[in-house]
Design an enzyme around this catalytic site. Structure first.
Site, PDB file in Angstrom:
ATOM      1  N   ARG A  88     -71.573 -14.109 -43.676  1.00  9.65           N
ATOM      2  CA  ARG A  88     -71.995 -13.615 -44.988  1.00  9.65           C
ATOM      3  C   ARG A  88     -71.242 -14.256 -46.150  1.00  9.65           C
ATOM      4  O   ARG A  88     -71.857 -14.709 -47.119  1.00  9.65           O
ATOM      5  CB  ARG A  88     -71.806 -12.090 -45.081  1.00  9.65           C
ATOM      6  CG  ARG A  88     -72.889 -11.295 -44.431  1.00  9.65           C
ATOM      7  CD  ARG A  88     -72.324 -10.032 -43.831  1.00  9.65           C
ATOM      8  NE  ARG A  88     -71.449 -10.370 -42.730  1.00  9.65           N
ATOM      9  CZ  ARG A  88     -71.869 -10.590 -41.480  1.00  9.65           C
ATOM     10  NH1 ARG A  88     -73.113 -10.421 -41.192  1.00  9.65           N
ATOM     11  NH2 ARG A  88     -71.031 -10.951 -40.525  1.00  9.65           N
ATOM     12  N   THR A  89     -69.935 -14.269 -46.089  1.00 11.31           N
ATOM     13  CA  THR A  89     -69.168 -14.756 -47.238  1.00 11.31           C
ATOM     14  C   THR A  89     -69.428 -16.247 -47.446  1.00 11.31           C
ATOM     15  O   THR A  89     -69.694 -16.696 -48.570  1.00 11.31           O
ATOM     16  CB  THR A  89     -67.662 -14.482 -47.037  1.00 11.31           C
ATOM     17  OG1 THR A  89     -67.510 -13.143 -46.573  1.00 11.31           O
ATOM     18  CG2 THR A  89     -66.905 -14.659 -48.331  1.00 11.31           C
TER      19      THR A  89
ATOM     20  N   LYS B 168     -54.197 -33.239 -38.399  1.00 11.06           N
ATOM     21  CA  LYS B 168     -53.143 -34.261 -38.207  1.00 11.06           C
ATOM     22  C   LYS B 168     -51.790 -33.763 -38.703  1.00 11.06           C
ATOM     23  O   LYS B 168     -50.821 -34.514 -38.719  1.00 11.06           O
ATOM     24  CB  LYS B 168     -53.513 -35.527 -38.984  1.00 11.06           C
ATOM     25  CG  LYS B 168     -54.815 -36.159 -38.569  1.00 11.06           C
ATOM     26  CD  LYS B 168     -55.100 -37.373 -39.456  1.00 11.06           C
ATOM     27  CE  LYS B 168     -56.558 -37.454 -39.835  1.00 11.06           C
ATOM     28  NZ  LYS B 168     -56.775 -38.319 -40.994  1.00 11.06           N
TER      29      LYS B 168
ATOM     30  N   ARG C  65     -61.044 -18.892 -47.381  1.00 13.28           N
ATOM     31  CA  ARG C  65     -60.813 -17.849 -46.361  1.00 13.28           C
ATOM     32  C   ARG C  65     -59.716 -18.354 -45.435  1.00 13.28           C
ATOM     33  O   ARG C  65     -59.739 -19.512 -45.007  1.00 13.28           O
ATOM     34  CB  ARG C  65     -62.075 -17.551 -45.562  1.00 13.28           C
ATOM     35  CG  ARG C  65     -61.767 -16.662 -44.356  1.00 13.28           C
ATOM     36  CD  ARG C  65     -62.968 -16.069 -43.735  1.00 13.28           C
ATOM     37  NE  ARG C  65     -63.544 -15.033 -44.584  1.00 13.28           N
ATOM     38  CZ  ARG C  65     -64.480 -14.179 -44.171  1.00 13.28           C
ATOM     39  NH1 ARG C  65     -64.940 -14.238 -42.941  1.00 13.28           N
ATOM     40  NH2 ARG C  65     -64.967 -13.261 -44.994  1.00 13.28           N
TER      41      ARG C  65
ATOM     42  N   HIS D 208     -60.082  -8.648 -49.571  1.00  9.72           N
ATOM     43  CA  HIS D 208     -61.366  -9.357 -49.584  1.00  9.72           C
ATOM     44  C   HIS D 208     -62.071  -8.926 -50.876  1.00  9.72           C
ATOM     45  O   HIS D 208     -63.038  -8.170 -50.842  1.00  9.72           O
ATOM     46  CB  HIS D 208     -62.161  -8.969 -48.336  1.00  9.72           C
ATOM     47  CG  HIS D 208     -63.322  -9.852 -48.023  1.00  9.72           C
ATOM     48  ND1 HIS D 208     -63.805 -10.827 -48.882  1.00  9.72           N
ATOM     49  CD2 HIS D 208     -64.116  -9.914 -46.917  1.00  9.72           C
ATOM     50  CE1 HIS D 208     -64.838 -11.423 -48.322  1.00  9.72           C
ATOM     51  NE2 HIS D 208     -65.041 -10.897 -47.123  1.00  9.72           N
TER      52      HIS D 208
HETATM   53  N1   CP Z   1     -68.251  -9.171 -44.581  1.00  8.31           N
HETATM   54  C1   CP Z   1     -67.769 -10.384 -44.242  1.00  8.31           C
HETATM   55  O1   CP Z   1     -66.739 -10.847 -44.745  1.00  8.31           O
HETATM   56  O2   CP Z   1     -68.528 -11.043 -43.331  1.00  8.31           O
HETATM   57  P1   CP Z   1     -68.249 -12.527 -42.816  1.00  8.31           P
HETATM   58  O3   CP Z   1     -66.957 -12.494 -42.050  1.00  8.31           O
HETATM   59  O4   CP Z   1     -69.425 -12.901 -41.983  1.00  8.31           O
HETATM   60  O5   CP Z   1     -68.111 -13.403 -44.032  1.00  8.31           O
END
Ligand code: CP
Length: 329
Positions: free
Chosen positions: A72-73, A102, A123, A152
């Site tokens: 999703r993100t 590396k 992320r 998040h």
């Molecule tokens: N909700 C969420 O962060 O989903 P993903 O890990 O798929 O991005």
């Protein structure tokens, strides 16, 4: 590349203006900042639903650096940039496909991608990685797309919008937050987000071993929010406006054995549970992926928004956020 961020060491509060700013924590936000994003969501939705060309991010390139898996993100940020007329530089699993493999340091990797793009969406499994990246990147904003079990923030923006869309307000709400309270970054940000509005109460339901850490509990309890820990579904109050379920985060456990022990004690939403404990006007949310959280038989319940508005709002909210941070308007 056009630089939009002033060189600095500190993460700035949003304070009514997003232009060029990092977004690493809900702690940067005030209620009015969220309202500013929400005000743009209907326009973003129209752009998507009418497949309307947009040049809001024309000439902008956004790096998507994902050191952890994501559907999703990653998908919504990639789509958001493209829907707004920008382009993406996408690196999923940098440890395998970039010079991180590396031995390049995290800091150098951030310096490289800031040289090639106008913003970095990051992320990373390490709590605090987004803040560190924001300090390293001198010229472009960094957006936290999830840092370990810490925060998040863009998930919370879409979650709060989903609540706002349903109830028309973000105050005087009662919510049930369930699952892996110890490790769920979505919950850590959501509690911060809800505390920006008056008179909110959250009930925290988790297996004993996955309670909010005592450190997080103390920090969050000092905010403007009432938190009540419960340990049985029988204690779920009938007047909750929303339930927010989260999976047990397997990747945060030291061993699979430890995970297996805890997962047997987790709570799963079933039609019977909805019938018994949920009121007719509530909504059922889950940031997903859905792993041992909600029985698929619940999907057809009209209160279940996790596969409907919650996913779509992620796209619109991230479009709005990018437009405010990087847009020409
Ligand atoms: N909700 C969420 O962060 O989903 P993903 O890990 O798929 O991005």
């Amino acid at each position: 590349m056009l630089s939009v961020k002033q060189a600095r060491q500190d993460i700035l509060p949003i304070h009514g203006s997003f232009a060029g700013k990092d977004v690493v924590s809900l702690d940067q936000f005030e209620a009015r900042d969220l309202q500013k994003i929400f005000a743009l969501v209907p326009e973003m939705r129209r752009i998507v639903e009418q497949s309307r060309p947009s040049d809001i991010l024309a000439g902008r390139i956004v790096s998507l650096l994902f050191f952890e898996p994501s559907s999703r993100t990653f998908g919504s940020f990639a789509t958001a940039v493209k829907r707004l007329g920008g382009q993406t530089l996408e690196v999923q699993n940098p440890e395998a496909v970039s010079s991180v493999n590396k031995g390049e340091t995290f800091e150098d990797t951030i310096r490289v991608f800031e040289a090639y793009s106008n913003a970095i969406v990051l992320r990373h499994p390490q709590p605090g990685a987004a803040r560190q990246a924001a300090r390293v990147a001198q010229f472009v904003p960094v957006i936290n797309a999830g840092d370990g079990n810490n925060e998040h923030p863009t998930q919370t923006i879409l979650d709060l919008y989903t609540l706002y869309e349903k109830f028309g307000r973000l105050d005087n709400l009662n919510g049930l937050l369930a699952g892996d309270l110890l490790n769920s970054r979505t919950l850590h940000s959501l509690i911060r987000g809800l505390s920006l509005f008056p008179n909110n109460t959250v009930y925290l339901l988790s297996p004993e071993k996955l309670r909010l850490s005592r450190e997080d509990y103390a920090v969050l309890q000092s905010r403007n929010i009432r938190m009540i820990e419960i340990f049985s579904e029988k204690d779920i109050p009938g007047d909750c406006h929303f339930w927010y379920w989260t999976r047990i985060q397997r990747e945060r456990f030291a061993s699979l054995e430890e995970y297996d022990q805890v997962v047997t004690k987790s709570f799963i939403v079933t039609p019977a549970m909805m019938e018994r404990y949920a009121n007719k006007d509530m909504i059922l949310m889950d940031p997903l992926p859905r792993v041992g959280t909600i029985d698929p038989a619940v999907d057809s319940d009209e209160r279940a928004v996790y596969l409907r508005s919650q996913i779509r709002n992620g796209l619109y909210a991230r479009m709005a956020l990018l437009a405010l941070i990087l847009g020409q308007a």
